[in-house]
Scaffold this active site. Sequence first.
Site, PDB file in Angstrom:
ATOM      1  CB  THR A 171       0.882  25.396 -50.441  1.00 20.10           C
ATOM      2  OG1 THR A 171       0.192  24.165 -50.200  1.00 20.10           O
ATOM      3  CG2 THR A 171       1.803  25.240 -51.640  1.00 20.10           C
ATOM      4  N   GLY A 185      -1.821  26.463 -38.575  1.00 19.09           N
ATOM      5  CA  GLY A 185      -2.232  25.074 -38.536  1.00 19.09           C
ATOM      6  C   GLY A 185      -1.159  24.068 -38.892  1.00 19.09           C
ATOM      7  CE1 TYR A 243     -11.381  19.981 -46.344  1.00 21.48           C
ATOM      8  CE2 TYR A 243     -12.372  18.380 -44.854  1.00 21.48           C
ATOM      9  CZ  TYR A 243     -11.272  19.112 -45.278  1.00 21.48           C
ATOM     10  OH  TYR A 243     -10.070  18.970 -44.637  1.00 21.48           O
TER      11      TYR A 243
END
Length: 266
Positions: A13, A18, A155
Site C-alpha cells: 500500500t 517513497g 503522528y
Amino acid sequence: MDLHLSARRALVTGSTSGLGEATVRMLAAEGAAVVVHGRNAERARAIADELIAAGGRASVAVGDLSTDAGADAVAEAALAGGPVDILVNNAGAYEHLDWSEATPAAWATTYDQNVISGVRMIQRLVPAMRERGWGRVITIGGGLGGQPMNTHPQYNATLAARHNLAVSLARELKGTGVTSNVVAPGAILVPAVEKLLTGIAGERGWGDSWDEIEVNSVRELVPNDANRFGRPDEIAGAVAYLCGPLADYISGASLRVDGGTVRSVQ
C-alpha cells in the site's frame, strides 16, 4: 540471495512514492508478482508499466484506504489477479504539527489514515492467508513510535499503534503459517528530506556540498552509529527478507533499520 518469492503475490500500500515505491520495486525484482497501490491511477500505472517492461509482474489497485469503500476497491483489484500472499501496510500520512496545532480532529484523521487503513486491509486479506496456511503481513512503523519527539504528537502516536497492532496480530495468527512483523525505519533520505535539508543548510551552517550537509544535519538532528541517513532500498531490503520463507521463524518482531539511532526524549 534468492528470497524465494517467485510464487508469491504482494500488495504494497502507498507504493507510488517513497518507501512504498522502493519496496514494490524490490519485491518485483525478487520475482514476486506485485500490486502497486496509490490514489493516483496515472502514477500507479506508470510504475507498474516500468516493472513489466523490466520483466516483472505487476498490476494496479487504486483507492483511498481511509474509507471502507476505498479499501473494498483496493482489495477487489488486488485479488482480481489471484490470491494475495503478502500485505505490506505502508500507506499513511504525516503532518508536522505542534501540540497546540494538533487538534482532536487532526488526531482522529491521522489515526484513520495511519492505523485503521491498515486494519481495513488486514481484515480483507488476512483471513484467506490463514485458510491457505501461509502469508506475510509487514507493517511499516518507525522509531518515533517508541521514542517520540515533542512535535507532531498525533503522528508519533499512530506509529506506536502500528507497532502494537502488528504484535497483537502475530499473537492472533499463532500456528497458522501467517506472520506479522514491523519494519521500523529511522531517518530515511527521500527527495523531500533532501530538499528540506539543503534549503536550511545555509542558516544552520551545515556546509555547501551534500556530503557536508548530510553529516552535519545527521549529527544535529538524528545522531546514529552510521553517521548518515538511511536509503529507501535499505528499508525495502528488510521488508523483502521478512516476506520470504527464510523468515518463517520471525513473528511479532520489530526490525529497526535506523543506523543505531538513539533519540533523546525531549
